[in-house]
Structures are given as C-alpha cells and as structure tokens.
Design an enzyme around this catalytic site. Structure first.
Site, PDB file in Angstrom:
ATOM      1  N   SER A  63      40.597  46.831  39.972  1.00 50.99           N
ATOM      2  CA  SER A  63      41.073  45.342  40.740  1.00 50.99           C
ATOM      3  C   SER A  63      42.259  45.603  41.562  1.00 50.99           C
ATOM      4  O   SER A  63      42.912  46.877  41.411  1.00 50.99           O
ATOM      5  CB  SER A  63      40.839  44.097  39.680  1.00 50.99           C
ATOM      6  OG  SER A  63      40.976  43.170  40.823  1.00 50.99           O
ATOM      7  N   ASN A  64      43.130  44.636  41.540  1.00 48.76           N
ATOM      8  CA  ASN A  64      44.449  44.511  42.297  1.00 48.76           C
ATOM      9  C   ASN A  64      45.155  43.260  41.675  1.00 48.76           C
ATOM     10  O   ASN A  64      44.312  42.360  41.244  1.00 48.76           O
ATOM     11  CB  ASN A  64      44.509  44.810  43.689  1.00 48.76           C
ATOM     12  CG  ASN A  64      43.728  43.654  44.465  1.00 48.76           C
ATOM     13  OD1 ASN A  64      44.319  42.551  44.418  1.00 48.76           O
ATOM     14  ND2 ASN A  64      42.591  44.024  45.040  1.00 48.76           N
ATOM     15  N   PRO A  65      46.454  43.090  41.806  1.00 46.84           N
ATOM     16  CA  PRO A  65      47.230  41.878  41.445  1.00 46.84           C
ATOM     17  C   PRO A  65      47.195  40.626  42.158  1.00 46.84           C
ATOM     18  O   PRO A  65      48.022  39.715  41.905  1.00 46.84           O
ATOM     19  CB  PRO A  65      48.406  42.415  41.241  1.00 46.84           C
ATOM     20  CG  PRO A  65      48.595  43.857  41.760  1.00 46.84           C
ATOM     21  CD  PRO A  65      47.443  44.147  42.655  1.00 46.84           C
ATOM     22  N   ALA A 125      42.032  40.201  48.843  1.00 47.38           N
ATOM     23  CA  ALA A 125      42.563  41.619  48.614  1.00 47.38           C
ATOM     24  C   ALA A 125      41.289  42.313  47.995  1.00 47.38           C
ATOM     25  O   ALA A 125      41.066  42.359  46.665  1.00 47.38           O
ATOM     26  CB  ALA A 125      43.768  41.677  47.666  1.00 47.38           C
TER      27      ALA A 125
END
Ligand code: CTP
Length: 257
Positions: free
Chosen positions: A63-65, A130
């Site tokens: 995933s991403n932040p 995102a």
C-alpha cells in the site's frame, strides 16, 4: 448536469453575491470570506480518497501512506457547496463526512468497479486516491510461513482507474486528477493531463516530511491544458479543499473548460 442560470451557465447566483470567478463561501456556512455563496445547482460529484491495499496473503499487503484526509476534506467542501457527493474510499481512519454517500473499498479493482458504477451520472470526478500501482501476481490463500529465508513477490500493474473512466467520459463531465510527485512536480503532473485524458490535474508534492501524505497542511497547483495554473494553499487541507471547489465552480461556469 445542473439547471441553467439566467446567462445560460450552470448556476443560479444569489442576488447578494454577483458572479465571481472564485466564490469562497458556500451554502453550508464554511469558507473564509464574508460574501453569500454563489450556489451551484444539482452538481453531482464523485470523489475517490485514501490508499488501496493489494494483498499477497490474507494478512499482508502492499500500500502507501495516504491517509485520505485531502479527499475527505474535498468531499466535505463539495457537500457544503451544495453538491451531491459520492465518496469512494480505500481503508482510512476518518469519520464519515456528514451528508456524503461513502463507499468503502480495499483494492484497486474494487475501487475501479465502484467508481465505474457511479461515474455515469457524475458531473465532476475528483480522483485524490493514491491507488497502489502494482498488485502481487499471486494471492496466497493461507498466511505464508517464515522459513528463515527471504521472500520474492512478483507484481503486475493494476488498471489505471482515471484513464479507464476517461475513455468513456462525456464532454460535459469535468475530470480532475491528483498527481502525487516527489520531483519535477509540475512537469510530471502536466504530463498526466494528456496521458489520462483529464481536464485538470492538482500537482501535489509527496516528498519528505512536508509532503502531502498524512500532513495537516497542503499546497496544490491546479493545472489545465490551456496554460491554466492556479495555486491553492499552503493551508489546512480543509481550506485547500474549499479553494479547490471554488476553483472548480469557476471552471464549470467558464464557457470552455
Ligand atoms: N490513478 C488511478 N489509477 C491508478 C493510478 C493512479 O486512477 N492505477 C489516478 C490517481 O487517483 C490520481 C492520478 O491517477 O488522480 C495520478 O496518480 P499518481 O499516483 O500521481 O500517478 P500514476 O498514474 O500512478 O503515475 P506515476 O506513479 O508513474 O507517477
């Protein structure tokens, strides 16, 4: 699309508030100026927010932040402007904005299916999500067990949701992307306008501790094909969201997009 105003434009304007390129106060009472709102009628907006998660076993994912704060703030500002708002969000820890239809999803595929289902009737699409660009090729049905060695995971690309939707867009829909960039922010963002077939892109730096991910503050440069360039912030994400919606209201009212 909303009702036509007296000038043949999209909006009816309050008698107390002459048409302005950037009306900053909305019917919900938020905003920074003291003028009554210029209220857009019957605009339906589809917003995506947050990250997606791509699992390779039942308990592990890529995933991403992204925290979803910017997308949720935009949803709240759009609702306060009188718009009907559908919000498709990846996993986030945020309260549901009042009066907004929230559609929780987890993976990029789920986000594509949900946005695809909601895209037809929308007038404005704002993709702040995102999206995880790759997903593991193999999803193991059981938790992988450690054996003291490393792990190699092979990835494949996920569909580009924005580009996919743009292929079946109507000319009267306004499509806005968010470009998350760590370098050459404006140039990289501009390249996404054509690549994705969209009208506007919000260039957003996600580099370092001052980057957009998770921060309370943000700064966007809204860019269009015709040299359109409009800076939003730096300010809290709530204020930047209001400024974005105001800029989109002006854009919707303009004779050409
Ligand atoms: N986006 C999308 N589907 C993807 C990836 C991105 O719809 N699979 C959307 C994002 O929601 C955003 C825009 O495309 O509105 C730009 O996303 P960004 O992550 O900045 O760029 P990418 O297209 O992923 O390209 P790159 O990672 O190479 O910068």
């Amino acid at each position: 699309m909303g009702d036509r105003g007296p000038e043949g434009g999209l909006f009816a304007y309050s008698e107390l508030c002459p048409p302005s390129p950037f009306p900053l106060v909305f019917s919900g009472g938020i905003g920074q100026s003291g003028c009554l709102p210029c209220t857009p009628l019957a605009i339906r907006c589809l917003i995506t927010a947050g990250p997606t998660r791509e699992f390779f076993d039942p308990v592990r994912f890529v995933s991403n932040p992204s925290t979803g704060k910017m997308g949720f703030a935009i949803a709240a500002a759009a609702k306060a402007a009188g718009w009907t708002v559908d919000l498709v969000s990846g996993p986030v820890a945020l309260p549901e904005p009042a009066g907004v239809m929230l559609y929780p999803v987890v993976t990029a595929d789920e986000m594509l299916r949900q946005t695809d289902a909601l895209f037809g009737p929308c007038d404005v699409l704002i993709m702040t999500a995102a999206v995880s660009d790759w997903r593991p090729k193999v999803m193991h049905p059981q938790k992988l067990k450690k054996d003291g060695t490393g792990l190699t995971v092979e990835f494949e690309p996920v569909p580009d949701i924005l580009a996919t939707l743009a292929q079946r867009r109507r000319p009267d829909q306004l499509l806005v992307g968010f470009a998350a960039e760590t370098e050459n922010v404006e140039a990289n963002a501009l390249a996404k306008l054509d690549r994705k077939g969209i009208d506007l892109v919000a260039a957003n730096s996600v580099a370092g501790p001052d980057g957009a991910f998770g921060n309370e503050l943000n700064r966007l440069i809204l860019l269009g094909h015709d040299g359109f360039r409009h800076a939003l912030g730096p300010a809290t994400k709530a204020v930047v969201a209001e400024q974005l919606i105001a800029a989109l209201i002006a854009r919707l009212a303009a004779p050409t997009r």
